[in-house]
Write an enzyme that holds these catalytic residues in place. Structure first.
Site, PDB file in Angstrom:
ATOM      1  N   HIS A   2      56.319  69.031  29.678  1.00 30.86           N
ATOM      2  CA  HIS A   2      57.652  68.528  30.051  1.00 30.86           C
ATOM      3  C   HIS A   2      58.413  68.041  28.815  1.00 30.86           C
ATOM      4  O   HIS A   2      59.620  68.244  28.693  1.00 30.86           O
ATOM      5  CB  HIS A   2      57.525  67.347  31.015  1.00 30.86           C
ATOM      6  N   GLY A  55      59.445  75.497  32.657  1.00 28.54           N
ATOM      7  CA  GLY A  55      58.307  75.994  31.889  1.00 28.54           C
ATOM      8  C   GLY A  55      57.821  77.356  32.374  1.00 28.54           C
ATOM      9  O   GLY A  55      57.906  77.677  33.567  1.00 28.54           O
ATOM     10  N   GLN A 101      57.995  80.516  39.786  1.00 27.81           N
ATOM     11  CA  GLN A 101      59.096  79.550  39.991  1.00 27.81           C
ATOM     12  C   GLN A 101      60.253  79.846  39.035  1.00 27.81           C
ATOM     13  O   GLN A 101      61.420  79.836  39.425  1.00 27.81           O
ATOM     14  CB  GLN A 101      58.559  78.136  39.747  1.00 27.81           C
ATOM     15  N   MET A 134      58.914  66.727  38.649  1.00 27.41           N
ATOM     16  CA  MET A 134      58.402  65.843  39.702  1.00 27.41           C
ATOM     17  C   MET A 134      57.704  64.652  39.051  1.00 27.41           C
ATOM     18  O   MET A 134      56.870  63.996  39.670  1.00 27.41           O
ATOM     19  CB  MET A 134      57.456  66.611  40.618  1.00 27.41           C
ATOM     20  N   MET A 161      48.824  72.825  30.179  1.00 22.04           N
ATOM     21  CA  MET A 161      49.146  71.464  30.618  1.00 22.04           C
ATOM     22  C   MET A 161      49.743  71.509  32.021  1.00 22.04           C
ATOM     23  O   MET A 161      50.581  72.369  32.324  1.00 22.04           O
ATOM     24  CB  MET A 161      50.135  70.831  29.658  1.00 22.04           C
ATOM     25  N   ARG A 166      48.655  68.355  37.511  1.00 24.22           N
ATOM     26  CA  ARG A 166      47.475  68.410  38.383  1.00 24.22           C
ATOM     27  C   ARG A 166      46.167  68.387  37.600  1.00 24.22           C
ATOM     28  O   ARG A 166      45.106  68.227  38.193  1.00 24.22           O
ATOM     29  CB  ARG A 166      47.549  69.633  39.295  1.00 24.22           C
TER      30      ARG A 166
HETATM   31  O1  PAF Z   1      58.152  72.429  38.470  1.00 28.21           O
HETATM   32  C1  PAF Z   1      58.369  71.376  39.117  1.00 28.21           C
HETATM   33  O2  PAF Z   1      58.013  70.265  38.703  1.00 28.21           O
HETATM   34  C2  PAF Z   1      59.091  71.463  40.449  1.00 28.21           C
HETATM   35  O3  PAF Z   1      58.684  72.566  41.167  1.00 28.21           O
HETATM   36  C3  PAF Z   1      60.618  71.391  40.334  1.00 28.21           C
HETATM   37  C4  PAF Z   1      61.175  72.601  39.601  1.00 28.21           C
HETATM   38  C5  PAF Z   1      61.028  70.115  39.616  1.00 28.21           C
HETATM   39  C6  PAF Z   1      61.248  71.378  41.733  1.00 28.21           C
HETATM   40  O4  PAF Z   1      60.819  70.280  42.469  1.00 28.21           O
END
Ligand code: PAF
Length: 292
Positions: free
Chosen positions: A42, A152, A158, A35, A189, A192
């Site tokens: 990342h 991650g 997730q 996002m 990290m 937010r």
């Molecule tokens: O982890 C994230 O940044 C989000 O939840 C993702 C996997 C890109 C889905 O919008």
């Protein structure tokens, strides 16, 4: 030396066509869905992708369907130019940055739900969140046609939701989990973390301290899940400005809360510190790269 010139794609149909072309040319494609508001966590995903594919695709899309009505969608940090500069330094080939109306045309009604794994832990506090995540990642997989995708470990639930979604809906996409990247002081990290004042940042260190304490107990042979949860609760409770939402010690595959000693566990927590809701976890008795 990059195999393809860098490009930014914004239209979903153009993304799908480009991915098809790259596949026809025999390229191996990796996707790193984000996002935006990229941090070193990342960037570690992009480096892992670079090592395993010919073409690295980064997606930047602040997905509205994974935010609840009282969550931070409108104030979520955004910095596309900064993100692209940082990502290009890690060997990015293609950025897909769509608009919300193109990803969810008006009247969209089709969602992807990964049932049992979406219910506990963060799912209890954020109803519908994982359906939003699974839906958008399923759209992103459809458009970017990856061979391999990187997420991650910090967002452990997730990761498990998406590994399961991929196994059932995209069996040819390998979903790789990458270890949590931490600040030198231990804070995991997260985009937010930008919401934290410096005092709140110090308070937030209680989260990783609590998890480290549970990990030490585990390393000393403790296997009772309630003792592991209790240890985390005690450490976090010592910082009154941190409001714990939950502490879990669950099976890392099913996310079912452990009721008895086990040979592997994921100890996770969510807490509010100032305006930020933070999550963190530690995997015990197994490595994130062994999950699929
Ligand atoms: O982890 C994230 O940044 C989000 O939840 C993702 C996997 C890109 C889905 O919008």
């Amino acid at each position: 030396m990059a195999l393809v010139p860098f490009e930014i794609v914004r239209e979903p149909a153009a993304m799908r066509a480009r991915a098809e072309d790259l596949r026809r040319d025999g390229r191996r494609l990796a996707v790193v869905p984000t996002m935006g508001a990229l941090h070193d966590g990342h960037l570690s995903l992009l480096r892992a992708a670079r090592a395993r594919a010919d073409v690295v695709i980064l997606t930047i899309f602040v997905n509205p369907t994974q935010f609840g009505p009282s969550e931070d969608l409108s104030r979520y940090p955004r910095d596309e130019a900064g993100d692209l500069a940082a990502a290009r330094g890690c060997g990015l080939d293609l950025a897909f940055c769509p608009e919300a109306e193109d990803m969810y045309p008006p009247g969209s009604q089709t969602f992807v739900e990964v049932r049992a794994l979406s219910q506990p832990m963060c799912g209890e506090k954020r109803p519908g969140h994982f359906t939003g995540v699974a839906t958008v990642v399923s759209k992103l997989f459809h458009l970017t046609r990856p061979h391999v995708a990187f997420f991650g470990q910090k967002d452990f639930q997730q990761l498990r939701v998406l590994q399961t979604m991929a196994r059932e809906r995209f069996p040819r996409v390998t979903v790789v989990g990458c270890p949590i990247v931490r600040e030198p002081d231990g804070l995991a990290m997260s985009s937010r973390n930008a919401y934290l004042t410096s005092d709140e940042h110090d308070d937030a260190l209680a989260l990783s301290r609590g998890l480290r304490a549970a990990q030490e107990l585990w390393q000393n042979g403790e296997r009772d899940p309630e003792r592991l949860r209790g240890e985390v609760r005690e450490v976090v409770a010592s910082v009154p400005r941190v409001t714990l939402e939950y502490v879990s010690a669950a099976d890392p595959l099913t996310l079912v809360e452990l009721g008895a000693p086990a040979q592997r566990a994921v100890v996770s927590l969510a807490a509010r510190v100032g305006k930020a809701r933070l999550i963190d976890n530690v995997l015990l008795g197994m490595d994130v790269k062994d999950l699929s």
